[in-house]
Design an enzyme around this catalytic site. Structure first.
Site, PDB file in Angstrom:
ATOM      1  N   LYS A  36      12.388   1.275 -21.689  1.00  0.00           N
ATOM      2  CA  LYS A  36      11.136   1.493 -22.393  1.00  0.00           C
ATOM      3  C   LYS A  36      10.398   0.199 -22.706  1.00  0.00           C
ATOM      4  CE  LYS A  36      11.544   1.815 -26.661  1.00  0.00           C
ATOM      5  NZ  LYS A  36      11.185   1.716 -28.086  1.00  0.00           N
ATOM      6  N   GLU A 224       7.181   3.686 -29.684  1.00  0.00           N
ATOM      7  CA  GLU A 224       7.818   4.652 -30.604  1.00  0.00           C
ATOM      8  C   GLU A 224       6.822   5.701 -31.112  1.00  0.00           C
ATOM      9  OE1 GLU A 224      10.969   4.514 -30.854  1.00  0.00           O
ATOM     10  OE2 GLU A 224      11.709   2.465 -31.119  1.00  0.00           O
TER      11      GLU A 224
END
Length: 737
Positions: A36, A224
């Site tokens: 990520k 996030e």
DNA sequence: CGTAAGACGGTTTTT
DNA sequence: CCGTCTTACG
């Protein structure tokens, strides 16, 4: 391939797709361990390298300072120069920066103060007092939580509808909220929630301001995303929805399976709804996991599949060496045996050359760390507890900061109130109340009221003390202009008597506190101005951690998100504890799913070894409590786990601690752990022992070095180590010194 | 005004 | 069990 594209070559196909989809909205669903951060930073670099935007035209948002720092470093590394002029930071830091430019639109000036949680509560209590609300009957914490929830949802007092009002203080919650906001404006202050709330309100109501920001930001990157609350979502949406649909270049990266912060306002719906909010959005799934072995991935996937309403991802291994041992599930008699089991395995790992920095113990709740700490101390295994008391939250640092805030902003009443009688100057409630009266009548800040009172106060001793304080601030302000903030701060702490106060203090913590104050002065040196330093402290409640040493990490599951370790212990998988009964009582099925996501986060932290454990009996706050193994253990795929220890348990338990009895399934009173009378277990306590040591003795410990005995309890000693924190150890591990 | 003993309550955490 | 907050007294 040109060097220009090297950074793309290091990506796999799905990562590359996420990086190269530059036009229009993109949602990257990144499973645990799928790269990520790499995608996010590479995408940032790609935008710059491809000439689509200048560094200042990209808005990159994270939740934590740590994540922001990492991204900044990695972007710099890829673009080959220090990344200056970036709009890269936490939601709060970015909003603070924006709000300083538009402060007057919400009744503040650009020099506004950012309050910490302490200040917030104290201010709210004052507001409640002034409104005649009985603070004993209606705790300020409760109202603070309600206000924060409103702020999380982007609701200014005006936007809170009567229907949303709570029963609090007879329906006064909304009015109190409005009064609190007014007081903040009077003090030229903002709390954390305000940073988002004010900016969002400005963007909502001032199209010209919004248009300016639209012109500035061509690309938005969000980390996030599953953790965003409503006001953060509104802020992002306002900034992202530029007039031309083709230019809505927002890229959100997140994982709905790792959403574990609903209790502080995060709305998993934000990520579930992304495609509706941004029509034509591209969704990219990152499913190749480079972190964990197959059994660990299988266990985590199988567990999380019990949740409903997922966007759905299937993690598959991206490693060639992904075979590995099964996930261990260990059943134990009690929490002490559990601590011993974990300690023994860590020792064994250490003996075979395993690095302690690659081992973590992840618990559901903070109190669980204690048993492991005690065990590790006994074994002499170095550890660190991650997420304990933070530097800027310590008493002495907060006091010093309050002095500095008054220095920078005489109008900072909350800071003034904090230090007016620290050290003790004989200025108690009476003097303070008098000051408040003058301040209110004259409509001036407290520190100015103090000047008046220094001339009129009846009690001679208090009058003199107040005069000295007021004159002191006059002197220190003059010094600040001449000598700079570091010298001034040092002088202030000495002349105010603050340093002296701790020098006089005979308690064990005093030397450490003085050391911390020195550290504070050192940290100040890294900033150009006092204001710059104060802003840093308000937004970045951390200091650079000491050099990484080879230590076992102990932390909560929440604190472990984003980290990874070779070997992960997951103790306390028991009904009531994990999933937490309290969560379940409050949030039912939804809360259960969040607890399950927490379990998923825990398992996916492990690269090679995951050890889940459950104890049949556990000491909680001094009481023995018994529990059955967590339902999450039953939700692990049997073929990927290896059960141990059920047979070893003593026979007093129902045949096996894995046996559920007739009451399995569903939850409620029947599943609650039963409290067992203490008497039953007392026979197992070790008999009282005597020790040759007494308080005041100097002793030597193999691991922690020299120290002084503070307290003695049977064979357990509490020792103040010269070079380590105060600890409890067994007397057989120390010798007279 | 300051200190010392009892009551109370005690997931998870960032900024 | 342990730290924090409130209340009672000198």
């Amino acid at each position: 391939m040109s060097t220009h594209d090297d950074y793309l070559a290091r990506l796999n196909a799905e990562q590359r797709a996420a990086v190269e989809a530059l036009d229009g909205p993109v949602l990257v669903l990144a499973g645990a361990g799928t790269g990520k951060t790499r995608v996010l930073t590479t995408r940032f670099a790609h935008i710059l390298k491809s000439g689509r935007a200048w560094p200042g035209q990209v808005l990159a948002v994270t939740f934590t300072n740590k994540a922001a720092r990492e991204m900044r470093e990695r972007v710099s590394a890829i673009i080959g120069e220090p990344a200056e002029g970036l709009w890269l930071g936490t939601f709060h830091a970015l909003c603070a920066r924006m709000l300083r430019r538009h402060a007057e639109l919400v009744g503040l000036t650009s020099g506004f103060t950012i309050l910490d949680t302490d200040d917030q509560i104290r201010l709210l209590k004052q507001v409640m007092d002034a409104a005649g609300v009985d603070v004993k009957r209606w705790p300020a914490n409760g109202l603070m939580a309600a206000i924060q929830r409103w702020k999380d949802r982007g609701l200014t007092p005006e936007r809170v509808t009567p229907a949303e009002d709570t029963d609090y203080a007879g329906g006064k919650a909304r009015a109190l909220y409005a009064a609190y906001q007014q007081r903040l404006r009077d003090l030229n202050a903002a709390d954390f929630g305000d940073l988002l709330l004010h900016v969002t309100e400005i963007l909502r109501t001032h199209p010209d301001v919004l248009a300016d920001w639209h012109r500035r930001f061509r690309y938005i990157l969000v980390d996030e995303y599953q953790d965003t609350n409503l006001v953060q979502y509104l802020w992002l949406r306002l900034l992202a929805q530029r007039p031309e649909p083709m230019h809505r270049n927002i890229c959100c990266v997140g994982d709905d399976d790792q959403s574990i912060y609903s209790w502080r306002g995060a709305e998993i719906e934000n990520i579930l709804r992304f495609e509706k909010d941004f029509p034509g959005a591209k969704v990219v799934r990152l499913e190749s996991n480079y972190r964990s072995t197959k059994p660990i991935l299988a266990a985590a996937s199988h567990l999380i599949a019990h949740n409903t309403g997922r966007l759905g991802k299937t993690l598959r291994t991206g490693r060639n060496d992904a075979d590995g041992e099964k996930v261990r599930v260990v059943a134990l008699w009690d929490s002490e045996e559990e601590a011993r089991m974990v300690g023994d395995r860590i020792e064994a790992a250490r003996r075979s050359g395993h690095s302690l920095a690659e081992i973590a113990i992840l618990v559901r709740a903070g109190f669980q760390t204690r048993a492991f700490e005690e065990r590790l101390i006994t074994l002499g295994v170095p550890y660190r507890v991650v997420g304990g008391a933070k530097f800027y939250e310590r008493q002495e640092i907060r006091d010093a900061m309050a002095y500095l805030r008054v220095l920078a902003q005489p109008a900072d009443d909350l800071a003034f109130e904090r230090i007016v009688n620290v050290p003790k100057r004989g200025l108690g409630d009476t003097a303070l109340r008098e000051m408040h009266r003058i301040a209110r009548e004259e409509r001036i800040p407290l520190s100015y009221a103090a000047e008046t009172l220094a001339g009129t106060l009846k009690l001679a001793k208090a009058r003199q003390a107040l005069r000295e304080l007021v004159q002191g601030f006059g002197r220190w302000r003059a010094l600040l202009a001449k000598e700079g903030h570091v010298v001034t701060a040092a002088t202030l702490l000495d002349e105010s008597g603050y340093t002296e106060m701790w020098k006089q203090d005979r308690s064990a913590e005093a030397p450490g506190r003085l050391e911390n104050l020195k550290e504070l002065l050192r940290a100040m040196g890294e900033f150009e101005t006092l204001a710059g330093f104060l802003e840093h402290v308000a937004l970045v409640m951390e200091t650079d951690e000491a050099a990484e040493q080879d230590r076992v990490s102990l932390m909560t599951l929440h604190a472990a998100k984003g980290l990874e370790f070779d070997m992960v212990f997951l103790p306390g998988w028991e009904e009531g504890l994990f999933p937490s009964q309290r969560s379940l009582d409050e949030g039912g099925e939804k809360a259960l799913e969040e607890e399950r996501r927490l379990a998923y986060v825990g398992l996916t932290r492990a690269r090679r070894h995951a050890i889940v454990s459950a104890a049949a009996n556990r000491r909680v706050y001094g009481n023995w409590t018994s529990a059955i193994p967590s339902r999450f253990i039953d939700e692990l795929p049997p073929e990927q786990i290896e059960r141990e220890g059920a047979e070893r348990s003593r026979p007093a338990m129902p045949a096996s601690v894995f046996d559920r009895g007739p009451l399995t399934g569903g939850f409620g009173a029947a599943r609650r752990p039963r409290v067992i009378e203490a008497g039953l277990w007392e026979v197992q306590e070790r008999p009282a022992r005597t020790t040759p040591f007494k308080p005041g003795d100097r002793v030597f410990h193999q691991k922690f070095g020299p120290g002084t005995v503070v307290a003695v309890e049977e064979d357990r000693l509490e020792i103040d180590f010269d070079k380590a924190e105060r600890k409890r150890v067994l007397d057989r591990f120390v010798e007279p010194g």
